[in-house]
Design a protein around this motif. Structure first.
Motif, PDB file in Angstrom:
ATOM      1  N   PRO A  15      45.305  14.422 -38.558  1.00  0.00           N
ATOM      2  CA  PRO A  15      44.489  14.368 -39.770  1.00  0.00           C
ATOM      3  C   PRO A  15      43.638  15.626 -39.983  1.00  0.00           C
ATOM      4  CG  PRO A  15      44.474  12.242 -38.674  1.00  0.00           C
ATOM      5  CD  PRO A  15      45.165  13.206 -37.737  1.00  0.00           C
ATOM      6  N   ALA A  16      43.323  16.347 -38.915  1.00  0.00           N
ATOM      7  CA  ALA A  16      42.551  17.587 -39.033  1.00  0.00           C
ATOM      8  C   ALA A  16      43.334  18.685 -39.760  1.00  0.00           C
ATOM      9  CB  ALA A  16      42.120  18.068 -37.653  1.00  0.00           C
ATOM     10  N   GLY A  20      44.601  22.308 -44.459  1.00  0.00           N
ATOM     11  CA  GLY A  20      45.650  23.330 -44.447  1.00  0.00           C
ATOM     12  C   GLY A  20      46.883  22.901 -45.225  1.00  0.00           C
ATOM     13  N   CYS A  21      47.271  21.648 -45.088  1.00  0.00           N
ATOM     14  CA  CYS A  21      48.413  21.131 -45.854  1.00  0.00           C
ATOM     15  C   CYS A  21      48.073  21.056 -47.338  1.00  0.00           C
ATOM     16  CB  CYS A  21      48.829  19.754 -45.335  1.00  0.00           C
ATOM     17  SG  CYS A  21      49.544  19.765 -43.680  1.00  0.00           S
ATOM     18  N   SER A  42      41.866  14.579 -52.588  1.00  0.00           N
ATOM     19  CA  SER A  42      40.796  15.115 -51.744  1.00  0.00           C
ATOM     20  C   SER A  42      41.328  15.329 -50.326  1.00  0.00           C
ATOM     21  CB  SER A  42      39.623  14.143 -51.709  1.00  0.00           C
ATOM     22  OG  SER A  42      40.004  12.956 -51.028  1.00  0.00           O
ATOM     23  N   VAL A  43      40.592  16.094 -49.548  1.00  0.00           N
ATOM     24  CA  VAL A  43      40.969  16.295 -48.145  1.00  0.00           C
ATOM     25  C   VAL A  43      40.978  14.958 -47.397  1.00  0.00           C
ATOM     26  CG1 VAL A  43      40.299  17.390 -45.958  1.00  0.00           C
ATOM     27  CG2 VAL A  43      40.273  18.721 -48.082  1.00  0.00           C
ATOM     28  N   PRO A  44      39.969  14.078 -47.568  1.00  0.00           N
ATOM     29  CA  PRO A  44      40.034  12.776 -46.879  1.00  0.00           C
ATOM     30  C   PRO A  44      41.255  11.940 -47.291  1.00  0.00           C
ATOM     31  CG  PRO A  44      37.784  13.199 -47.576  1.00  0.00           C
ATOM     32  CD  PRO A  44      38.634  14.269 -48.211  1.00  0.00           C
ATOM     33  N   GLU A  45      41.621  11.960 -48.576  1.00  0.00           N
ATOM     34  CA  GLU A  45      42.819  11.235 -49.013  1.00  0.00           C
ATOM     35  C   GLU A  45      44.059  11.812 -48.348  1.00  0.00           C
ATOM     36  OE1 GLU A  45      46.012   9.214 -50.632  1.00  0.00           O
ATOM     37  OE2 GLU A  45      43.936   8.571 -50.397  1.00  0.00           O
ATOM     38  N   ILE A  50      48.400  11.623 -43.945  1.00  0.00           N
ATOM     39  CA  ILE A  50      48.939  12.066 -42.655  1.00  0.00           C
ATOM     40  C   ILE A  50      48.866  10.930 -41.643  1.00  0.00           C
ATOM     41  CG2 ILE A  50      48.558  13.637 -40.715  1.00  0.00           C
ATOM     42  CD1 ILE A  50      47.643  15.744 -42.816  1.00  0.00           C
ATOM     43  N   THR A  51      47.727  10.257 -41.584  1.00  0.00           N
ATOM     44  CA  THR A  51      47.548   9.140 -40.642  1.00  0.00           C
ATOM     45  C   THR A  51      48.588   8.052 -40.883  1.00  0.00           C
ATOM     46  OG1 THR A  51      45.189   9.598 -40.427  1.00  0.00           O
ATOM     47  CG2 THR A  51      45.923   7.371 -39.860  1.00  0.00           C
ATOM     48  N   ARG A  52      48.813   7.696 -42.148  1.00  0.00           N
ATOM     49  CA  ARG A  52      49.799   6.650 -42.457  1.00  0.00           C
ATOM     50  C   ARG A  52      51.219   7.100 -42.076  1.00  0.00           C
ATOM     51  NH1 ARG A  52      46.156   6.276 -46.580  1.00  0.00           N
ATOM     52  NH2 ARG A  52      47.391   7.496 -48.067  1.00  0.00           N
ATOM     53  N   ALA A  53      51.555   8.355 -42.321  1.00  0.00           N
ATOM     54  CA  ALA A  53      52.889   8.851 -41.965  1.00  0.00           C
ATOM     55  C   ALA A  53      53.085   8.833 -40.454  1.00  0.00           C
ATOM     56  CB  ALA A  53      53.106  10.261 -42.517  1.00  0.00           C
TER      57      ALA A  53
END
Length: 186
Positions: A15-16, A20-21, A42-45, A50-53
């Motif tokens: 998630p960090a 960059g992505c 947003s960056v948090p979204e 990423i977390t879900r993937a």
């Protein structure tokens, strides 16, 4: 991405890596019809994506000279259980890193990981026109599976999408049997 480039480092995202992505993705949202998204997340979204993937599929990044230059990920085709052996894949590469083969490199690594997880079918949905993306997918073993006409509207025009399919595994028609996947990923 200018200057002498070291070979890419392909690694699993965290998630960090969201900022960059998102730096790569945002211009595609704002300036193109490659994605049907019309507002930059947003960056948090993006970290949540990423977390879900990572929870049941995968998300990989390519670093060149210590900077994220591309990423590829997989996610569900649909939520119904019978789709659990299939996944949708996408790849994005920073325009300054094009020509380095990052799209192919990311996809190869992602497809190995997805096969290890037991997936049998890959789906790519490509907004048209986008000849570079279609050519990449065909070169990676995808085949045409159909076209949805005027399915999206962005930047004042109707857009078509191509559906492209690829198989994974030595015998993709055999029943699934990966011992770690008794239930849908995720």
């Amino acid at each position: 991405m200018n200057g002498q480039a070291a070979g890419p480092v392909i690694r699993r995202a965290t998630p960090a890596d969201a900022a960059g992505c998102l730096d790569i993705y945002a211009p595609f949202v704002r300036e193109t019809t490659v994605t049907f998204e019309d507002e930059v997340p947003s960056v948090p979204e993006f970290a949540g994506r990423i977390t879900r993937a990572l929870a049941g599929y995968d998300w990989l990044v390519a670093e060149v000279n210590g900077r994220i230059a591309g990423y590829a990920y997989a996610g569900p085709v649909k939520e119904r259980a019978a789709y659990r052996w299939s996944c949708e894949v996408s790849v994005y590469v920073d325009p300054g890193a094009r020509g380095l083969g990052l799209g192919r490199t990311l996809y190869r690594a992602l497809f190995v990981r997805l096969e290890e997880l037991g997936f049998r079918r890959l789906l790519a949905v490509v907004a048209l026109p986008n000849e570079p993306s279609v050519a990449l997918h065909l070169a990676m073993g995808f085949r045409d599976a159909g076209r949805l006409e005027r399915i999206g509207f962005k930047h004042g025009r109707w857009l078509d999408v191509a559906w492209l399919l690829a198989d994974l595994g030595p015998d993709p028609a055999a029943p699934p049997g990966h011992p770690d996947l008794a239930a849908p990923p995720g």
